[in-house]
Design an enzyme around this catalytic site. Structure first.
Site, PDB file in Angstrom:
ATOM      1  N   HIS A  80       0.836  -1.202   0.000  1.00 53.53           N
ATOM      2  CA  HIS A  80       0.000   0.000   0.000  1.00 53.53           C
ATOM      3  C   HIS A  80       0.876   1.259   0.000  1.00 53.53           C
ATOM      4  CE1 HIS A  80      -3.538   2.479   1.498  1.00 53.53           C
ATOM      5  NE2 HIS A  80      -2.517   3.237   1.871  1.00 53.53           N
ATOM      6  N   GLU A  81       1.816   1.320   0.930  1.00 49.31           N
ATOM      7  CA  GLU A  81       2.671   2.520   1.034  1.00 49.31           C
ATOM      8  C   GLU A  81       3.460   2.753  -0.245  1.00 49.31           C
ATOM      9  OE1 GLU A  81       2.233   4.646   3.248  1.00 49.31           O
ATOM     10  OE2 GLU A  81       0.924   3.320   4.372  1.00 49.31           O
ATOM     11  N   HIS A 111       1.607   4.307  -3.103  1.00 51.29           N
ATOM     12  CA  HIS A 111       1.544   5.774  -3.066  1.00 51.29           C
ATOM     13  C   HIS A 111       2.726   6.358  -3.848  1.00 51.29           C
ATOM     14  CE1 HIS A 111      -1.922   6.415  -0.599  1.00 51.29           C
ATOM     15  NE2 HIS A 111      -1.428   5.775   0.452  1.00 51.29           N
ATOM     16  N   TYR A 167      -4.165  14.396  -3.088  1.00 50.40           N
ATOM     17  CA  TYR A 167      -4.519  13.611  -1.902  1.00 50.40           C
ATOM     18  C   TYR A 167      -5.628  14.283  -1.098  1.00 50.40           C
ATOM     19  CZ  TYR A 167      -3.582  10.059   1.621  1.00 50.40           C
ATOM     20  OH  TYR A 167      -3.676   8.991   2.486  1.00 50.40           O
ATOM     21  N   GLU A 182      -5.876   6.480  -2.499  1.00 47.28           N
ATOM     22  CA  GLU A 182      -5.948   5.476  -1.428  1.00 47.28           C
ATOM     23  C   GLU A 182      -6.400   4.117  -1.956  1.00 47.28           C
ATOM     24  OE1 GLU A 182      -5.433   4.726   1.785  1.00 47.28           O
ATOM     25  OE2 GLU A 182      -4.096   6.426   1.569  1.00 47.28           O
ATOM     26  N   ASP A 191      -9.935  13.715   7.552  1.00 44.85           N
ATOM     27  CA  ASP A 191      -9.251  12.722   6.716  1.00 44.85           C
ATOM     28  C   ASP A 191      -9.111  13.236   5.281  1.00 44.85           C
ATOM     29  OD1 ASP A 191      -8.058  10.285   6.012  1.00 44.85           O
ATOM     30  OD2 ASP A 191      -9.989   9.363   5.533  1.00 44.85           O
ATOM     31  N   HIS A 214      -9.617   7.915   3.195  1.00 41.09           N
ATOM     32  CA  HIS A 214      -9.576   6.505   3.608  1.00 41.09           C
ATOM     33  C   HIS A 214     -10.970   5.916   3.779  1.00 41.09           C
ATOM     34  CE1 HIS A 214      -5.575   7.927   4.885  1.00 41.09           C
ATOM     35  NE2 HIS A 214      -5.193   6.699   4.621  1.00 41.09           N
TER      36      HIS A 214
END
Lengths: 92, 337
Positions: free
Chosen positions: B155-156, B159, B170, B179, B252, B257
């Protein structure tokens, strides 16, 4: 002095908020100094952080500033940690 | 408890094996053999100028980045499992990108990958800072160590891929797409590492990340957004599964998310409709959409849906694949045509 911290975003996208009232604390002078340092020069507008980084809104006596990981100052980091760990949890 | 290796991530097998679980030990052996076979096949294939290097650093529970370098590419494992999990997770992500999509690292040009573990004290998060991935240890009550899930690592790093491709802003819907792509390819990293078919995958993000007393299975579910956890401390998984539940919020960064559950489910529905391994056709279509240059940084869900339909058409032609993609978006309430 009343200090509120709201932490949102993060990998989980959860919002956590807490409030610390310094009246009954013996370290109140230290916390007041820390809070003043944390908000001095900080952004009054929302700041967009890095993907999955936390976003923080710090409110000291009604004045709100914003900051985001990983670019917190040392005093912001210490204050945020103090309030979220030792403050009273607030419902979002 | 028989087909463990198809459900449980390697780190969990490691842990179970350490605890003496015989099934886990067997599955781990099978899993290791699978990975070794894949590594041999990879070495036999012609590689474009070697693998991108990995560097893992240790912040020593401070918040100073990057921290002290503790493992570099090709170096032996260290005594710290978090370091080794981060190193292996970077490797699993690089493997998916290179072997399936022909992409050399997150930028497509072999960018060396950097990670920092043990960031902060009981830090309940992991993030991509534009140059490196950063992992906290978790507080061990609500969250465990964030290096524990290969899908979180994938996931990271996704990005990073987005940063070097579609560059989706974002916040709001473009942020939720950013996301969602991170969740989609994070899940694909795990499925590819485990050799799972779409129908057999758990479609969870962060399985094993929740603390021991927390009621839930993971942080998010691509298959059933909104069902990953329901716990007195953590609250209830707030993700909507379709546009009916779309959340308008200021926190958020506009619910990046939260609303990501909607495109996440569109991907899941596409993958199971197409069958087979999700990284092959569904993943290829989403990858083409992400990297094809057609998306603007402020793209919304409908823009992205149309881009995936166009990507499906150009790669697979008019027919059932295009219909599967369009049908998935229709089910989550996003117009794709």
């Amino acid at each position: 002095m009343r200090i509120q911290v709201s932490r949102s975003g993060g990998f989980a996208g959860r919002t956590t908020a807490a409030e610390l009232d310094t009246r009954a604390r013996i370290d109140a002078p230290h916390v007041h100094a820390l809070a003043r340092e944390a908000v001095a020069g900080a952004s009054r507008n929302r700041v967009y952080g890095v993907p999955d980084g936390y976003h923080y809104a710090i409110t000291v006596d009604g004045r709100t500033v914003h900051c985001a990981d990983p670019s917190l100052t040392e005093s912001q980091r210490e204050l945020v940690s103090l309030v979220l760990h030792q403050g009273v949890q607030l419902q979002d | 408890m028989t087909p463990l290796c198809t459900i449980i991530p390697p780190y969990l097998l490691d842990r179970l094996a350490e605890l003496g679980d015989e099934n886990a030990r067997r599955s781990l052996a099978a899993d290791t053999a699978l990975r070794a076979a894949r590594a041999t096949a990879l070495r036999a294939a012609p590689l474009p100028a070697g693998r991108p290097g990995r560097t893992v650093a240790d912040a020593g529970h401070s918040t100073r980045l990057p921290g002290r370098t503790v493992r570099t590419e090709g170096g032996p494992p260290t005594a710290d499992p978090a370091v080794n999990r981060a190193y292996d997770g970077l490797g699993a992500t690089l493997a998916l990108l290179l072997e399936v999509y022909g992409r050399r690292s997150v930028d497509g040009e072999g960018l060396p990958l950097q990670a920092t573990v043990h960031y902060g004290e009981e830090y309940d998060n992991a993030f991509w800072d534009g140059q490196r991935m950063v992992f906290g240890d978790g507080d061990q009550v609500v969250f465990r160590d964030f290096t524990g899930c290969v899908d979180v690592i994938g996931h990271e790093l996704t990005h990073g891929v987005v940063q070097y491709s579609a560059a989706l802003e974002y916040r709001g819907q473009s942020g939720a797409l950013n996301e969602s792509l991170a969740d989609v390819f994070g899940s694909l990293v795990k499925q590819y590492a485990l050799g799972q078919q779409a129908a057999d995958a758990d479609w969870l993000i962060g399985a094993g990340l929740l603390g021991p007393g927390v009621r839930g299975v993971a942080l998010r579910s691509l298959k059933a957004p909104g069902t990953a956890y329901d716990d007195p401390r953590l609250g209830r998984d707030p993700q909507p599964a379709s546009m009916d539940g779309y959340l308008e919020t200021g926190s958020d960064q506009g619910g990046v998310h939260l609303n990501s559950g909607i495109p996440n489910r569109a991907f899941y529905l596409t993958a199971v409709e197409l069958g087979g391994a999700a990284w092959e056709r569904a993943g290829r279509i989403w990858y083409d959409a992400m990297t094809g240059g057609a998306l603007r940084p402020d793209a919304d869900f409908a823009d992205f849906a149309r881009t995936t339909v166009a990507a499906a058409r150009s790669r697979f032609g008019e027919g059932p694949v295009v219909e599967a993609v369009a049908g998935a978006w229709k089910q989550v309430g996003v117009p794709a045509l």
